[in-house]
Motif scaffolding. Structure first.
Motif, short mmCIF file in Angstrom:
data_model
loop_
_atom_site.label_atom_id
_atom_site.label_comp_id
_atom_site.label_asym_id
_atom_site.label_seq_id
_atom_site.Cartn_x
_atom_site.Cartn_y
_atom_site.Cartn_z
N TYR A 35 0.64 -1.28 0.10
CA TYR A 35 -0.30 0.01 0.00
C TYR A 35 0.79 1.43 -0.02
O TYR A 35 2.01 1.21 0.61
CB TYR A 35 -0.89 0.07 1.24
CG TYR A 35 -1.77 -1.19 1.23
CD1 TYR A 35 -3.39 -1.04 0.56
CD2 TYR A 35 -1.75 -2.34 1.57
CE1 TYR A 35 -4.06 -1.89 0.34
CE2 TYR A 35 -2.70 -3.26 1.55
CZ TYR A 35 -3.85 -3.27 1.14
OH TYR A 35 -4.70 -4.36 0.93
N CYS A 36 0.22 2.32 -0.39
CA CYS A 36 0.99 3.35 -0.80
C CYS A 36 0.23 4.33 0.46
O CYS A 36 -0.72 3.97 1.17
CB CYS A 36 0.51 4.32 -2.22
SG CYS A 36 1.11 3.20 -3.43
N ASP A 40 -4.00 3.44 -0.78
CA ASP A 40 -3.97 3.05 -2.30
C ASP A 40 -3.21 1.98 -2.26
O ASP A 40 -1.97 1.82 -1.82
CB ASP A 40 -3.63 4.17 -3.17
CG ASP A 40 -4.51 5.44 -3.09
OD1 ASP A 40 -5.87 5.27 -2.97
OD2 ASP A 40 -3.91 6.34 -3.26
N ALA A 42 -0.61 -0.48 -4.39
CA ALA A 42 0.76 0.17 -5.12
C ALA A 42 0.73 -0.63 -6.45
O ALA A 42 0.11 -1.80 -6.12
CB ALA A 42 2.01 -0.31 -4.18
N CYS A 59 5.63 3.09 -4.92
CA CYS A 59 4.81 4.32 -5.05
C CYS A 59 5.82 5.43 -4.84
O CYS A 59 6.73 5.28 -4.47
CB CYS A 59 4.00 4.24 -3.70
SG CYS A 59 2.63 2.96 -3.32
N ASP A 60 5.38 6.53 -5.41
CA ASP A 60 6.00 8.02 -5.27
C ASP A 60 4.69 8.84 -4.68
O ASP A 60 4.15 9.37 -5.54
CB ASP A 60 6.43 8.41 -6.65
CG ASP A 60 7.48 9.54 -6.53
OD1 ASP A 60 7.52 9.93 -5.40
OD2 ASP A 60 7.65 9.95 -7.43
N ASP A 61 4.71 8.93 -3.60
CA ASP A 61 3.64 9.42 -2.89
C ASP A 61 3.92 10.56 -1.94
O ASP A 61 5.11 10.92 -1.76
CB ASP A 61 2.54 8.65 -2.27
CG ASP A 61 3.18 7.54 -1.42
OD1 ASP A 61 4.29 7.96 -0.66
OD2 ASP A 61 2.86 6.47 -1.11
N ASN A 66 9.01 5.04 -2.84
CA ASN A 66 9.52 3.53 -2.28
C ASN A 66 9.28 2.12 -3.25
O ASN A 66 8.45 2.40 -3.78
CB ASN A 66 8.72 3.22 -0.90
CG ASN A 66 7.34 3.21 -1.06
OD1 ASN A 66 6.81 2.19 -1.57
ND2 ASN A 66 6.53 4.44 -0.87
N THR A 85 13.15 2.77 0.46
CA THR A 85 12.79 3.87 0.76
C THR A 85 13.27 5.26 0.94
O THR A 85 14.38 4.99 1.53
CB THR A 85 11.49 3.67 1.89
OG1 THR A 85 10.61 2.48 1.60
CG2 THR A 85 10.44 4.83 2.07
#
Length: 111
Positions: A35-36, A40, A42, A59-61, A66, A85
């Protein structure tokens, strides 16, 4: 463990690499979502060039970029999870560079 370990460094500037192992049904562990920020799921990508069954997610959040690489254990007893990360203010290291270094190190130790 953040690398380098600087206890009073702000989280947004830290960098983490992880190596984890979870015993269990390989197929279920490889299919389990990551999960992001915000909950959400991933996005994932099968990476058979790494090894059969390997799955890359990331993710890039709001928390920073990460990646996680899930690899089935050669003995069939579980899954290895390699993670990288960085905080969203980290400018020295990228998770992409760390993941490549982590895969090389794991291959040298366990290969």
């Amino acid at each position: 463990m953040p690398v380098p370990w600087i206890p009073n460094q702000p989280t947004a500037q830290r960098f983490f690499v992880t190596v984890e192992f979870e015993q269990g049904a390989v197929a279920g562990l490889l299919d389990r979502p990551t999960y992001c920020a915000g909950g959400d799921i991933a996005p994932t990508l099968d990476v058979p060039d790494v090894t059969g069954g390997a799955v890359l997610s990331g993710c890039d959040d709001a928390n920073g970029p990460n990646f996680q690489l899930a690899l089935p254990d050669a003995g069939g007893t579980g899954v290895w999870f390699l993670g990288a990360t960085s905080g969203n203010e980290q400018t020295v290291y990228t998770p992409e560079e760390a993941m490549l270094a982590l895969v090389d190190a794991a291959r040298a130790v366990f290969g």
